[in-house]
Design a protein around this motif. Structure first.
Motif, PDB file in Angstrom:
ATOM      1  N   PRO A   2       0.830  -1.205   0.000  1.00  0.00           N
ATOM      2  CA  PRO A   2       0.000   0.000   0.000  1.00  0.00           C
ATOM      3  C   PRO A   2       0.866   1.257   0.000  1.00  0.00           C
ATOM      4  O   PRO A   2       1.924   1.310   0.643  1.00  0.00           O
ATOM      5  N   TYR A   4       0.571   4.122   1.419  1.00  0.00           N
ATOM      6  CA  TYR A   4       0.839   4.801   2.678  1.00  0.00           C
ATOM      7  C   TYR A   4       1.983   4.140   3.444  1.00  0.00           C
ATOM      8  O   TYR A   4       2.690   4.789   4.222  1.00  0.00           O
ATOM      9  N   LEU A   5       2.219   2.829   3.192  1.00  0.00           N
ATOM     10  CA  LEU A   5       3.344   2.172   3.854  1.00  0.00           C
ATOM     11  C   LEU A   5       4.668   2.683   3.299  1.00  0.00           C
ATOM     12  O   LEU A   5       5.632   2.864   4.037  1.00  0.00           O
ATOM     13  N   VAL A  84      -7.409  -6.724   8.920  1.00  0.00           N
ATOM     14  CA  VAL A  84      -7.508  -5.646   9.899  1.00  0.00           C
ATOM     15  C   VAL A  84      -8.775  -5.747  10.746  1.00  0.00           C
ATOM     16  O   VAL A  84      -8.872  -5.148  11.821  1.00  0.00           O
ATOM     17  N   GLU A 124      -1.880  -1.917   9.497  1.00  0.00           N
ATOM     18  CA  GLU A 124      -3.090  -1.159   9.144  1.00  0.00           C
ATOM     19  C   GLU A 124      -3.976  -0.895  10.358  1.00  0.00           C
ATOM     20  O   GLU A 124      -4.720   0.097  10.382  1.00  0.00           O
ATOM     21  N   TYR A 125      -3.886  -1.752  11.381  1.00  0.00           N
ATOM     22  CA  TYR A 125      -4.720  -1.552  12.581  1.00  0.00           C
ATOM     23  C   TYR A 125      -4.372  -0.241  13.290  1.00  0.00           C
ATOM     24  O   TYR A 125      -5.176   0.279  14.060  1.00  0.00           O
ATOM     25  N   GLN A 127      -4.496   2.485  12.011  1.00  0.00           N
ATOM     26  CA  GLN A 127      -5.493   3.460  11.548  1.00  0.00           C
ATOM     27  C   GLN A 127      -6.821   3.329  12.303  1.00  0.00           C
ATOM     28  O   GLN A 127      -7.654   4.240  12.254  1.00  0.00           O
TER      29      GLN A 127
END
Length: 332
Positions: A2, A4-5, A84, A124-125, A127
């Protein structure tokens, strides 16, 4: 991966600069170190040791103070999480560490059991949870000790990506990383961060131990790849889990903290002769203690590590001095 990573990876230094603490009247940074706390994959999804340790963590955070928690892998036994929205986040994490004093930032890395599942889902968690912070597989955090000009840096590693996965039930050593390119990228990043660090206290944290006298023993890969860097750049300490007990080993001036007693306890000392003579200073693996963790306090003059059992007793206290930066840069 992803997008954003990649942003998190490329802006690691920027992310780390956001680790600000409200100082009040404090003149130290305090945190808890917890490893191998990840419950069970079937009802009730937690163990008595996890529950007892969580209660004592809350009491310790309230009485001794804690600004944040380092969660050093094996966050969800035995096969991590699937996505997630996996209910394990709720039943093994959110529903266990419920006390107000534990409603503080948790800085997370992955262990070997997490890598059997979906580590990206754990990242992702971040977020979804206000306290779960897992920006990338590995990352750096920088802090200024309140009311002083002293600084603390904590570098969080993914030792599974660095060394490979291992079969806990066979007590195997990790044999090789899944991706040599990814392992080398992390190692080069680590060397760069260590070489640049002028922090008064420089901590490195991962899941696998460098030194351990217990079931898994010293990690050959980390002895080869990580230990020389810790020595060269005069790291203050290395923090880890993986072996399910509490240990303190001091070697070449570096404190090696094993805090893997968050969910199970293992009294195994089969590798006691695999560490340098006289380096093993403390070990606790008695199931009767109901687990445990470490409390760390860093002030202008020193860093104190206190090992605490879930039954409520402080078991051992180690003190480490701030880095001698003149010695570091004389030798680099």
């Amino acid at each position: 991966m992803p997008q954003y990573l990649w942003i998190c990876y490329l802006l690691n230094a920027c992310i780390s600069a956001l680790c600000l603490l409200s100082s009040g009247n404090k003149s130290s940074i305090r945190f808890l170190v917890l490893g191998d706390w990840g419950g069970l994959p079937y009802p009730p999804y937690i163990t008595p040791i996890e529950k007892a340790t969580a209660r004592m963590m809350a009491k310790t955070a309230s009485q001794m103070g804690a600004d944040f928690i380092l969660a050093l892998g094996d966050n969800f036994y035995y096969k991590g999480v699937t996505d997630v929205n996996d209910p394990r986040f709720q039943v093994t994490f959110e529903d266990v560490y419920t006390q107000d004093s534990l409603n503080i930032p948790w800085y997370v890395i992955a262990g070997n059991h997490d890598h059997v599942g979906n580590v990206l889902a754990q990242i992702e968690y971040s977020q979804k949870s206000k306290r779960w912070n897992f920006p990338y597989y590995y990352y750096e955090m920088n802090f200024r000790i309140p009311q002083t000009d002293s600084t603390l840096t904590i570098i969080m590693l993914d030792t599974v990506l660095l060394c490979g996965n291992s079969d806990d039930f066979l007590d195997q050593q990790p044999k090789a990383p899944r991706s040599g390119v990814q392992a080398n990228r992390q190692l080069l990043w680590l060397q760069e961060r260590l070489a640049m660090s002028k922090a008064d206290y420089l901590l490195v944290a991962g899941h696998y131990p460098v030194w351990s006298i217990s079931a898994h023993g010293p990690t050959d890969c980390l002895l080869k790849k990580l230990r020389p860097l810790l020595k060269k750049y005069k790291a203050t300490a290395y923090l880890c889990g993986h072996d399910h007990n509490l240990q303190y080993i001091k070697e070449s001036g570096i404190g090696y903290v094993v805090s893997g007693a968050g969910n199970f306890m293992d009294p195994d000392m089969r590798h006691r002769n695999k560490v340098p003579q006289g380096s093993s200073l403390f070990f606790s693996g008695d199931a009767g203690t109901l687990g445990g963790f470490a409390h760390v306090e860093v002030n202008k003059k020193e860093m104190a590590v206190t090992f605490i059992q879930a039954r409520g007793t402080s078991l051992y206290r180690a003190v480490l001095k701030k880095r001698d930066l003149f010695r570091v840069y004389d030798h680099v």
